[in-house]
Design a protein around this motif. Sequence first.
Motif, PDB file in Angstrom:
ATOM      1  N   GLN A  51       0.809  -1.228   0.023  1.00  0.00           N
ATOM      2  CA  GLN A  51       0.089   0.188   0.120  1.00  0.00           C
ATOM      3  C   GLN A  51       0.995   1.178  -0.022  1.00  0.00           C
ATOM      4  OE1 GLN A  51      -3.147   0.189  -0.362  1.00  0.00           O
ATOM      5  NE2 GLN A  51      -3.376  -2.090  -0.348  1.00  0.00           N
ATOM      6  N   THR A  52       0.604   2.035  -0.993  1.00  0.00           N
ATOM      7  CA  THR A  52       1.568   3.232  -1.010  1.00  0.00           C
ATOM      8  C   THR A  52       1.118   4.403  -0.256  1.00  0.00           C
ATOM      9  OG1 THR A  52       0.379   3.795  -3.063  1.00  0.00           O
ATOM     10  CG2 THR A  52       2.363   2.642  -3.238  1.00  0.00           C
ATOM     11  N   ASP A  53      -0.393   4.452  -0.057  1.00  0.00           N
ATOM     12  CA  ASP A  53      -0.871   5.414   0.638  1.00  0.00           C
ATOM     13  C   ASP A  53      -0.861   5.619   2.176  1.00  0.00           C
ATOM     14  OD1 ASP A  53      -2.706   3.529   1.122  1.00  0.00           O
ATOM     15  OD2 ASP A  53      -4.291   4.650   0.187  1.00  0.00           O
ATOM     16  N   ALA A  54      -0.069   4.491   2.662  1.00  0.00           N
ATOM     17  CA  ALA A  54      -0.033   4.606   4.371  1.00  0.00           C
ATOM     18  C   ALA A  54       0.902   5.610   4.712  1.00  0.00           C
ATOM     19  CB  ALA A  54       0.899   2.972   4.544  1.00  0.00           C
ATOM     20  N   ASP A  55       0.758   6.074   5.837  1.00  0.00           N
ATOM     21  CA  ASP A  55       1.396   7.272   6.409  1.00  0.00           C
ATOM     22  C   ASP A  55       2.718   6.764   6.835  1.00  0.00           C
ATOM     23  OD1 ASP A  55      -0.491   9.193   6.136  1.00  0.00           O
ATOM     24  OD2 ASP A  55      -1.588   8.863   8.196  1.00  0.00           O
ATOM     25  N   GLY A  56       3.696   7.673   6.997  1.00  0.00           N
ATOM     26  CA  GLY A  56       5.156   7.461   7.230  1.00  0.00           C
ATOM     27  C   GLY A  56       5.998   6.648   6.316  1.00  0.00           C
ATOM     28  N   GLY A  57       5.295   5.961   5.206  1.00  0.00           N
ATOM     29  CA  GLY A  57       6.325   5.265   4.227  1.00  0.00           C
ATOM     30  C   GLY A  57       6.731   6.157   3.182  1.00  0.00           C
ATOM     31  N   VAL A  58       7.897   5.676   2.779  1.00  0.00           N
ATOM     32  CA  VAL A  58       8.391   6.560   1.664  1.00  0.00           C
ATOM     33  C   VAL A  58       8.215   5.706   0.224  1.00  0.00           C
ATOM     34  CG1 VAL A  58      10.371   7.362   0.573  1.00  0.00           C
ATOM     35  CG2 VAL A  58      10.250   7.541   3.026  1.00  0.00           C
ATOM     36  N   VAL A  59       7.698   6.056  -0.845  1.00  0.00           N
ATOM     37  CA  VAL A  59       7.379   5.498  -2.056  1.00  0.00           C
ATOM     38  C   VAL A  59       8.275   5.939  -3.073  1.00  0.00           C
ATOM     39  CG1 VAL A  59       5.853   4.633  -3.688  1.00  0.00           C
ATOM     40  CG2 VAL A  59       5.295   4.759  -1.301  1.00  0.00           C
ATOM     41  N   GLU A  60       8.992   5.399  -3.827  1.00  0.00           N
ATOM     42  CA  GLU A  60       9.723   5.936  -4.881  1.00  0.00           C
ATOM     43  C   GLU A  60       9.459   5.420  -6.264  1.00  0.00           C
ATOM     44  OE1 GLU A  60      14.190   7.112  -4.884  1.00  0.00           O
ATOM     45  OE2 GLU A  60      14.504   5.240  -6.125  1.00  0.00           O
ATOM     46  N   LEU A  61       8.898   6.159  -7.173  1.00  0.00           N
ATOM     47  CA  LEU A  61       8.542   5.722  -8.507  1.00  0.00           C
ATOM     48  C   LEU A  61       9.355   6.171  -9.512  1.00  0.00           C
ATOM     49  CD1 LEU A  61       4.749   6.733  -8.454  1.00  0.00           C
ATOM     50  CD2 LEU A  61       5.869   4.395  -7.876  1.00  0.00           C
ATOM     51  N   THR A  62       9.885   5.322 -10.276  1.00  0.00           N
ATOM     52  CA  THR A  62      10.416   5.948 -11.372  1.00  0.00           C
ATOM     53  C   THR A  62       9.957   6.582 -12.495  1.00  0.00           C
ATOM     54  OG1 THR A  62      10.088   3.882 -13.152  1.00  0.00           O
ATOM     55  CG2 THR A  62      11.972   3.377 -11.487  1.00  0.00           C
ATOM     56  N   GLY A  63      10.231   7.255 -13.408  1.00  0.00           N
ATOM     57  CA  GLY A  63       9.501   8.305 -14.246  1.00  0.00           C
ATOM     58  C   GLY A  63       8.669   7.263 -15.216  1.00  0.00           C
ATOM     59  N   ALA A  64       9.635   6.210 -15.645  1.00  0.00           N
ATOM     60  CA  ALA A  64       8.708   5.193 -16.833  1.00  0.00           C
ATOM     61  C   ALA A  64       7.461   4.691 -16.056  1.00  0.00           C
ATOM     62  CB  ALA A  64       9.487   4.270 -17.209  1.00  0.00           C
ATOM     63  N   LEU A  65       7.501   4.564 -14.732  1.00  0.00           N
ATOM     64  CA  LEU A  65       6.322   3.679 -14.115  1.00  0.00           C
ATOM     65  C   LEU A  65       5.097   4.713 -14.032  1.00  0.00           C
ATOM     66  CD1 LEU A  65       5.273   1.294 -12.619  1.00  0.00           C
ATOM     67  CD2 LEU A  65       6.251   2.244 -10.560  1.00  0.00           C
ATOM     68  N   LEU A  66       5.721   6.112 -13.600  1.00  0.00           N
ATOM     69  CA  LEU A  66       4.722   7.311 -13.447  1.00  0.00           C
ATOM     70  C   LEU A  66       4.020   7.393 -14.928  1.00  0.00           C
ATOM     71  CD1 LEU A  66       3.196   9.173 -11.786  1.00  0.00           C
ATOM     72  CD2 LEU A  66       5.219  10.794 -12.059  1.00  0.00           C
ATOM     73  N   ARG A  67       4.697   7.549 -15.816  1.00  0.00           N
ATOM     74  CA  ARG A  67       4.125   7.735 -17.097  1.00  0.00           C
ATOM     75  C   ARG A  67       3.295   6.615 -17.486  1.00  0.00           C
ATOM     76  NH1 ARG A  67       8.376   7.591 -22.198  1.00  0.00           N
ATOM     77  NH2 ARG A  67       8.761   5.655 -21.176  1.00  0.00           N
ATOM     78  N   ALA A  68       3.537   5.237 -17.301  1.00  0.00           N
ATOM     79  CA  ALA A  68       3.017   4.409 -17.665  1.00  0.00           C
ATOM     80  C   ALA A  68       1.410   4.272 -17.093  1.00  0.00           C
ATOM     81  CB  ALA A  68       3.519   3.025 -17.442  1.00  0.00           C
ATOM     82  N   VAL A  69       1.361   4.749 -15.870  1.00  0.00           N
ATOM     83  CA  VAL A  69       0.282   4.770 -14.883  1.00  0.00           C
ATOM     84  C   VAL A  69      -0.822   5.887 -15.452  1.00  0.00           C
ATOM     85  CG1 VAL A  69      -0.765   5.353 -12.914  1.00  0.00           C
ATOM     86  CG2 VAL A  69       0.998   3.566 -12.818  1.00  0.00           C
ATOM     87  N   GLU A  70       0.038   6.911 -15.985  1.00  0.00           N
ATOM     88  CA  GLU A  70      -0.599   8.103 -16.637  1.00  0.00           C
ATOM     89  C   GLU A  70      -1.197   7.896 -17.727  1.00  0.00           C
ATOM     90  OE1 GLU A  70       2.077  11.509 -17.712  1.00  0.00           O
ATOM     91  OE2 GLU A  70       0.524  13.013 -16.774  1.00  0.00           O
ATOM     92  N   VAL A  71      -0.474   7.106 -18.778  1.00  0.00           N
ATOM     93  CA  VAL A  71      -1.000   6.883 -19.986  1.00  0.00           C
ATOM     94  C   VAL A  71      -1.991   5.880 -19.925  1.00  0.00           C
ATOM     95  CG1 VAL A  71      -0.333   5.395 -22.186  1.00  0.00           C
ATOM     96  CG2 VAL A  71       1.306   7.228 -21.087  1.00  0.00           C
ATOM     97  N   ALA A  72      -2.136   4.977 -19.157  1.00  0.00           N
ATOM     98  CA  ALA A  72      -3.200   3.890 -19.013  1.00  0.00           C
ATOM     99  C   ALA A  72      -4.575   4.537 -18.069  1.00  0.00           C
ATOM    100  CB  ALA A  72      -2.906   2.829 -17.864  1.00  0.00           C
ATOM    101  N   ALA A  73      -4.293   5.484 -17.182  1.00  0.00           N
ATOM    102  CA  ALA A  73      -5.250   6.189 -16.567  1.00  0.00           C
ATOM    103  C   ALA A  73      -6.036   7.157 -17.854  1.00  0.00           C
ATOM    104  CB  ALA A  73      -4.888   7.034 -15.330  1.00  0.00           C
ATOM    105  N   ASP A  74      -5.114   7.857 -18.460  1.00  0.00           N
ATOM    106  CA  ASP A  74      -5.770   8.803 -19.564  1.00  0.00           C
ATOM    107  C   ASP A  74      -6.648   7.912 -20.659  1.00  0.00           C
ATOM    108  OD1 ASP A  74      -4.682  10.871 -18.080  1.00  0.00           O
ATOM    109  OD2 ASP A  74      -2.811  11.298 -19.353  1.00  0.00           O
TER     110      ASP A  74
END
Length: 154
Positions: free
Chosen positions: A25-48
């Motif tokens: 779960q990435t929305d848990a308080d206190g945790g650090v999440v690191e996404l690569t640009g490619a991963l973020l772009r892929a999620v954005e492309v799919a969501a759009d």
Amino acid sequence: MAARERLADDPSITFPGFFDDTAVQTDADGGVVELTGALLRAVEVAADDFLGPQDANTLCVDRHESHRYRVVRRQGIIFIRIDEDPRACGLTVPALHSGAQYAIGSDGRILRRLRDGEPDGSLAPTDAGSGIPVPTSEVGRSFEAPDGAVPLPF
């Protein structure tokens, strides 16, 4: 180039079991999440592609933030599962066919998209066997004429 222009449906790509493992779960308080640009772009492309353009008038159930995203990366392909999160809009159950699966290449192109309710072209149809032949004279025939004793279902 719009997301829909980048679509190439490759039925040889099979989607992973998105629910086979417990997701982090990435929305848990206190945790650090690191996404690569490619991963973020892929999620954005799919969501759009799945939800279309977003603006202030976009309905709650069609907003990016009203969905949950599961991501699996395998062999250079980013697989994304999108599901409506009904709680985000004060609902208790998601709409029918409110999800999709995407395979996104490292260049951001959609390699495969499968919306809920669509047939999965990568699955070979199973043979039901020879079955029992029905004479042409019997096709569409009702075997018991309604006599009014039993109400019709409609």
